[in-house]
Scaffold this motif. Structure first.
Motif, PDB file in Angstrom:
ATOM      1  N   LEU A  51      27.522  29.446  34.767  1.00 14.11           N
ATOM      2  CA  LEU A  51      27.507  28.927  33.396  1.00 14.11           C
ATOM      3  C   LEU A  51      27.776  30.044  32.393  1.00 14.11           C
ATOM      4  CD1 LEU A  51      27.034  26.359  31.732  1.00 14.11           C
ATOM      5  CD2 LEU A  51      24.598  26.838  31.841  1.00 14.11           C
ATOM      6  N   GLY A  52      27.178  31.204  32.624  1.00 15.81           N
ATOM      7  CA  GLY A  52      27.415  32.343  31.745  1.00 15.81           C
ATOM      8  C   GLY A  52      28.860  32.815  31.767  1.00 15.81           C
ATOM      9  N   LEU A  53      29.536  32.689  32.901  1.00 19.07           N
ATOM     10  CA  LEU A  53      30.950  33.065  32.998  1.00 19.07           C
ATOM     11  C   LEU A  53      31.864  32.002  32.397  1.00 19.07           C
ATOM     12  CD1 LEU A  53      30.879  34.477  36.623  1.00 19.07           C
ATOM     13  CD2 LEU A  53      31.375  35.799  34.550  1.00 19.07           C
ATOM     14  N   GLY A  67      45.752  32.813  29.550  1.00 21.42           N
ATOM     15  CA  GLY A  67      46.168  34.199  29.714  1.00 21.42           C
ATOM     16  C   GLY A  67      45.247  34.962  30.649  1.00 21.42           C
ATOM     17  N   PRO A  68      45.383  36.277  30.657  1.00 22.20           N
ATOM     18  CA  PRO A  68      44.621  37.100  31.617  1.00 22.20           C
ATOM     19  C   PRO A  68      43.109  37.080  31.405  1.00 22.20           C
ATOM     20  CG  PRO A  68      45.938  38.478  30.149  1.00 22.20           C
ATOM     21  CD  PRO A  68      46.336  37.064  29.885  1.00 22.20           C
ATOM     22  N   VAL A  69      42.647  36.991  30.163  1.00 19.79           N
ATOM     23  CA  VAL A  69      41.197  36.966  29.925  1.00 19.79           C
ATOM     24  C   VAL A  69      40.614  35.665  30.479  1.00 19.79           C
ATOM     25  CG1 VAL A  69      39.384  36.943  28.166  1.00 19.79           C
ATOM     26  CG2 VAL A  69      41.335  38.497  27.931  1.00 19.79           C
ATOM     27  N   TRP A  70      41.258  34.557  30.146  1.00 19.95           N
ATOM     28  CA  TRP A  70      40.803  33.273  30.687  1.00 19.95           C
ATOM     29  C   TRP A  70      40.811  33.312  32.213  1.00 19.95           C
ATOM     30  CZ3 TRP A  70      44.221  30.341  33.683  1.00 19.95           C
ATOM     31  CH2 TRP A  70      43.658  29.187  34.221  1.00 19.95           C
ATOM     32  N   LEU A  71      41.918  33.776  32.797  1.00 18.25           N
ATOM     33  CA  LEU A  71      42.060  33.773  34.247  1.00 18.25           C
ATOM     34  C   LEU A  71      40.991  34.629  34.921  1.00 18.25           C
ATOM     35  CD1 LEU A  71      43.674  32.676  36.622  1.00 18.25           C
ATOM     36  CD2 LEU A  71      45.230  34.630  36.355  1.00 18.25           C
ATOM     37  N   ALA A  72      40.648  35.763  34.321  1.00 16.50           N
ATOM     38  CA  ALA A  72      39.622  36.638  34.901  1.00 16.50           C
ATOM     39  C   ALA A  72      38.255  35.945  34.913  1.00 16.50           C
ATOM     40  CB  ALA A  72      39.551  37.950  34.135  1.00 16.50           C
ATOM     41  N   PHE A  73      37.860  35.379  33.783  1.00 14.06           N
ATOM     42  CA  PHE A  73      36.556  34.706  33.718  1.00 14.06           C
ATOM     43  C   PHE A  73      36.556  33.424  34.540  1.00 14.06           C
ATOM     44  CE2 PHE A  73      35.784  37.401  29.969  1.00 14.06           C
ATOM     45  CZ  PHE A  73      34.500  37.826  30.270  1.00 14.06           C
ATOM     46  N   TRP A  74      37.643  32.669  34.504  1.00 13.98           N
ATOM     47  CA  TRP A  74      37.754  31.420  35.247  1.00 13.98           C
ATOM     48  C   TRP A  74      37.675  31.688  36.755  1.00 13.98           C
ATOM     49  CZ3 TRP A  74      36.804  26.644  34.351  1.00 13.98           C
ATOM     50  CH2 TRP A  74      37.435  25.600  34.997  1.00 13.98           C
ATOM     51  N   SER A  75      38.351  32.743  37.202  1.00 15.92           N
ATOM     52  CA  SER A  75      38.338  33.112  38.623  1.00 15.92           C
ATOM     53  C   SER A  75      36.956  33.594  39.056  1.00 15.92           C
ATOM     54  CB  SER A  75      39.386  34.200  38.906  1.00 15.92           C
ATOM     55  OG  SER A  75      40.677  33.741  38.593  1.00 15.92           O
TER      56      SER A  75
END
Length: 187
Positions: A51-53, A67-75
């Motif tokens: 949930l925090g991520l 983009g890359p920020v979304w992809l990093a947190f989503w992954s």
């Protein structure tokens, strides 16, 4: 995840989480279904870490796109979700899938399994840089589904005030970011 496991270990004797599952229509007066506060805590804390991520993942997607920020947190959130489901299924529930499907501790078993499978497909599409309309539509649908599951599991069904607050923070993030995005486009 390390912090989630550490927190579960440090708080297992504090009685923060109820060993009795929530009441339901099927079981209005439940009894304790576990004597393992550590496994219960590990299952709970790993979900809270996810949930925090998700909060920065949703903010990045809404404000910056896929983009890359979304992809990093989503992954990272998916990896955490996979860990959470593994810990829940095999450490807390001992691999008893019938129990998992028939307890009020699990609010959405099959949607949760669908999310486990669909989420990495979206990550792969993000890594491949896919931008087709169908990719965007499935991504929006997936994010709505994940939001409903995590908001419902925390803000609506959460056992602790801090968990309800995390769910509310997720909802507030989505609403504020959506309003900011809308205002920027329709200023």
């Amino acid at each position: 995840m390390v912090a989630a496991f550490a927190a579960a270990s440090m708080t297992q004797d504090m009685g923060l989480l109820s060993l009795i599952p929530p009441a339901s229509d099927a079981v209005p007066n439940p009894v304790a279904d576990t004597d393992d506060p550590l496994a219960l805590g590990q299952a709970a804390y790993t979900a809270w870490a996810v949930l925090g991520l998700l909060i920065p993942a949703y903010a990045a997607l809404i404000l910056q796109g896929a983009g890359p920020v979304w992809l990093a947190f989503w992954s990272a959130a998916w990896v955490g979700y996979a860990v959470h489901l593994y810990v829940s299924a095999f450490w807390f529930f001992g691999g008893d899938f019938d129990w998992m499907q028939n307890t009020s501790r699990v609010s959405a078993f099959w949607p949760g399994m669908a999310l486990l499978i669909w989420w990495p497909v979206d990550i792969a599409l993000g890594l491949a840089g896919q931008r087709a309309a169908w990719v965007t539509m499935q991504r929006v649908a997936l994010h709505i589904g994940a939001f409903v599951l995590f908001f419902g599991g925390s803000a609506v069904m959460g056992e602790l005030t801090i968990v309800k607050a995390l769910g509310a923070a997720l909802a507030a993030t989505v609403l504020i970011c959506a309003a900011t995005w809308w205002r920027g486009r329709h200023g």
